[in-house]
Design an enzyme around this catalytic site. Sequence first.
Site, mmCIF file in Angstrom:
data_model
loop_
_atom_site.group_PDB
_atom_site.id
_atom_site.type_symbol
_atom_site.label_atom_id
_atom_site.label_comp_id
_atom_site.label_asym_id
_atom_site.label_seq_id
_atom_site.Cartn_x
_atom_site.Cartn_y
_atom_site.Cartn_z
ATOM 1 N N GLU A 92 31.061 45.812 41.539
ATOM 2 C CA GLU A 92 31.642 47.159 41.498
ATOM 3 C C GLU A 92 30.646 48.198 41.005
ATOM 4 O OE1 GLU A 92 33.057 44.434 40.372
ATOM 5 O OE2 GLU A 92 35.042 44.248 41.284
ATOM 6 N N HIS A 110 45.094 43.700 34.265
ATOM 7 C CA HIS A 110 45.399 43.966 35.675
ATOM 8 C C HIS A 110 46.418 45.096 35.834
ATOM 9 C CE1 HIS A 110 43.068 40.481 36.746
ATOM 10 N NE2 HIS A 110 43.457 40.496 37.992
HETATM 11 C C1 LIG Z 1 35.480 42.782 38.233
HETATM 12 C C2 LIG Z 1 36.493 42.162 39.108
HETATM 13 N N1 LIG Z 1 36.530 42.500 40.402
HETATM 14 C C3 LIG Z 1 37.454 41.956 41.213
HETATM 15 C C4 LIG Z 1 38.362 41.068 40.736
HETATM 16 C C5 LIG Z 1 39.401 40.481 41.662
HETATM 17 N N2 LIG Z 1 39.194 39.049 41.829
HETATM 18 C C6 LIG Z 1 39.858 38.154 41.100
HETATM 19 S S1 LIG Z 1 39.396 36.597 41.431
HETATM 20 C C7 LIG Z 1 38.331 37.105 42.629
HETATM 21 C C8 LIG Z 1 37.545 36.119 43.415
HETATM 22 C C9 LIG Z 1 36.467 35.550 42.632
HETATM 23 O O1 LIG Z 1 35.836 34.564 43.351
HETATM 24 P P1 LIG Z 1 35.067 33.422 42.609
HETATM 25 O O2 LIG Z 1 34.321 33.990 41.445
HETATM 26 O O3 LIG Z 1 34.295 32.697 43.609
HETATM 27 O O4 LIG Z 1 36.223 32.519 41.985
HETATM 28 P P2 LIG Z 1 37.336 31.674 42.765
HETATM 29 O O5 LIG Z 1 38.557 32.515 42.822
HETATM 30 O O6 LIG Z 1 36.806 31.316 44.092
HETATM 31 O O7 LIG Z 1 37.578 30.484 41.896
HETATM 32 C C10 LIG Z 1 38.338 38.487 42.723
HETATM 33 C C11 LIG Z 1 37.521 39.248 43.656
HETATM 34 C C12 LIG Z 1 38.296 40.754 39.371
HETATM 35 N N3 LIG Z 1 39.154 39.910 38.808
HETATM 36 N N4 LIG Z 1 37.364 41.303 38.581
#
Ligand SMILES: Cc1ncc(C[n+]2csc(CCOP(=O)(O)OP(=O)(O)O)c2C)c(N)n1
Lengths: 353, 352
Positions: A62, A131
């Site tokens: 971001e 959130h």
């Molecule tokens: C700073 C931020 N941006 C966006 C999100 C929304 N978000 C929550 S989980 C996620 C996916 C993260 O992917 P990864 O780190 O690969 O973990 P996974 O869910 O695959 O275990 C996103 C984009 C967030 N929680 N925090």
Amino acid sequence: MGERVITYGEALREGQAECLRADPDTYLIGLGVPGPTGIFGTTKGLVDEFGPDRVLDMPSSEGGMSGIALGTSICGLRPIIVHMRVDFAVLSMETLVNQAAKWHYMYGGKMRAPLTVRMIIGRGWGQGPQHSQSLQAWFAHVPGLKVVMPATAKDAKGMLISAVEDDAPVILFEHRWLYGVTGEVDEGYTKEPLDGARVLRTGRDVTLAGYSYMALESLRAAQLLEQVGVDAEVIDLRSLTPIDTATLGASVGKTGHFVVSDTGHAAYGAVSEVASAVVERNFADLKRAPVRIGLPDVPTPTTPALADHFYPGPREIAQQVLDLLGSDRQLPPEAEDPRPWKDVPDMSFTGPY
Amino acid sequence: MAGSMDQQTPDTQPRPVVTVLDSTHRAEADVRIAMYREALRIRLVEDEIVARYGEQEMRCPTHMCIGQEAPPVGVSAHLQPQDYVFSAHRSHGHYLAKGGDLKAMIAELYGRATGCASGKGGSQHLIDMDAGFLGSAPILASTISVGVGAAWAARRRGEDRVVAIYFGDGATEEGAFHEALNFAGVNRLPVVFVCENNLYSVHSQLDMRQPAHRTVKEIGPVHGVEALSGDGNDIDEVWRLGRYAVERARSGANPVLLEFFTYRWKEHCGPLEDGHLGYRSEEEIESWRKRCPVTTYAQRLSEEQVLGDEAAQAMRAEIDAEVAQAFEFAKSSPFPELAELDRDVFPGRGAI
Ligand SMILES: Cc1ncc(C[n+]2csc(CCOP(=O)(O)OP(=O)(O)O)c2C)c(N)n1
Ligand SMILES: [Mg+2]
């Protein structure tokens, strides 16, 4: 032709489609923007019409991506960047606060940063401390950023289009619980002004002003108050920068009582700024001190057992009005609520989201 | 075990990893059985959450770790009680494998006063101070730097403590990840960074987000962090890499980044399947389900005559009973009283 009624979420989608159609320099970017669920439906399918060059996903970056979007905006593009939660946009504070807000002024008016940022306020189903934050006041505090909060479907579309057209950085705060709310929206490239409050209901006893979802809650409070003989005027505040003191002043001049509600914390919040503005301008009109309604000074609790008491609603607003007016009338008994908890806008939400 | 893993003094030279990681090396039988038990336990807990989520009593965003049980099990096998674990949004397995209290976790999902965070955090904010699970938070990459800080504190205070930090592939795109790695590398902090690379960030594929042919592992060395990668569905392999990493960190040699390739079976957030969304193919999902970390391990332990059928059945029955008890406990626990809303905003500011 009959009026066309669509949801707030659909209106946002239409607004973005209109901007993408109108100007090839406009592009839309954010985590999950071209994805199958498309930011709660608000960007769904846009990639099919406008292609992956203009409707883009991005890495989870971001901070960096906001700077990159800013860089494109000073070089002729018009980005719309989307954050699924305000809480994630916090990672882009540096770019927005130190840079985007100031580039026009700081470079003597030579630079323009036409950046549109959509930030979505989460609520309910245990969105909890990270959130659900509603941090519009942070951004409104910074000169150079325009901060708006559309409450109706018409404004969602029209203000979004105006934001993209505007040469300043504009931040749209969208409350998640508005997405299913319907309203009349014209087809086509329809603009609504970024400033100016709007009277949603006229009344003579008290002025209820609110931002975003709290404008709707104020309308609901007015309906409750009507049942106990109180005639409330309701104003949708729409914009934090600037605050429409003229519309507020005209209303308070008539009612003499002022209650202002916002989706964020009351302390150091938008309600405090609006109340100060009204007091400064309409001190003599006010019969009692204004009332500010917002979130209490605690982080959002996750459990619905506490969250249900965290968010003020129509009854809380209406009761505050009765107290303000010194009325001992009792509000009508609470209608039967099918929801086991108040952490969903309606029964169609079965979590998680 | 290769002698180079036993060194006591900090080592300034990057060492050739292959020579110390004999791929045929296995844990003792009792350790393997314990790891299988923990993996199965995590799976059965998750299965029960999935089965009950539709009852709409766990009213918080909940990220299932079904399919990703191996990394926490194989890493935690080397962690001591005084070691710390940090995690993000998909944290149930990390919490349980470090010894987090199951009842308190389930009660937290149910929003009850007996939850590990008094109901205020939910699934995304698990904590168990006694177990050394110092917290999970869903803002991507945020706990990575916090965990590095915990390791720095341990170093400054002369404590024997390794910090394991779990995160996904998506989190490695945040600046905070790189900044944290750099600082850990500069200061040779006792950290094991554990990336569970499940190929997706919500619905977004890796190739849109990160350069092709550059794995997460490769980010480690440029920041002074030794890095290894392996099969994140193979408990024995995770155990091997985990052993090396934890020992390197504990000895003060250098922090280590482990990248494990694994796969999330369920939707990103919630209990359902999501093949219908089309961002990943049914064939892909099926191919990973065939490589289930729990059942393949059961099979291997059976084939190698480490764990017999009878013992396996008894184990399962025990876990079933424990899981049932935890849900009973949660569901019969009270919700927090209203006074809890104002409590604990500041330390010492109690409502009562
Ligand atoms: C700073 C931020 N941006 C966006 C999100 C929304 N978000 C929550 S989980 C996620 C996916 C993260 O992917 P990864 O780190 O690969 O973990 P996974 O869910 O695959 O275990 C996103 C984009 C967030 N929680 N925090
Ligand atoms: Mg991932």
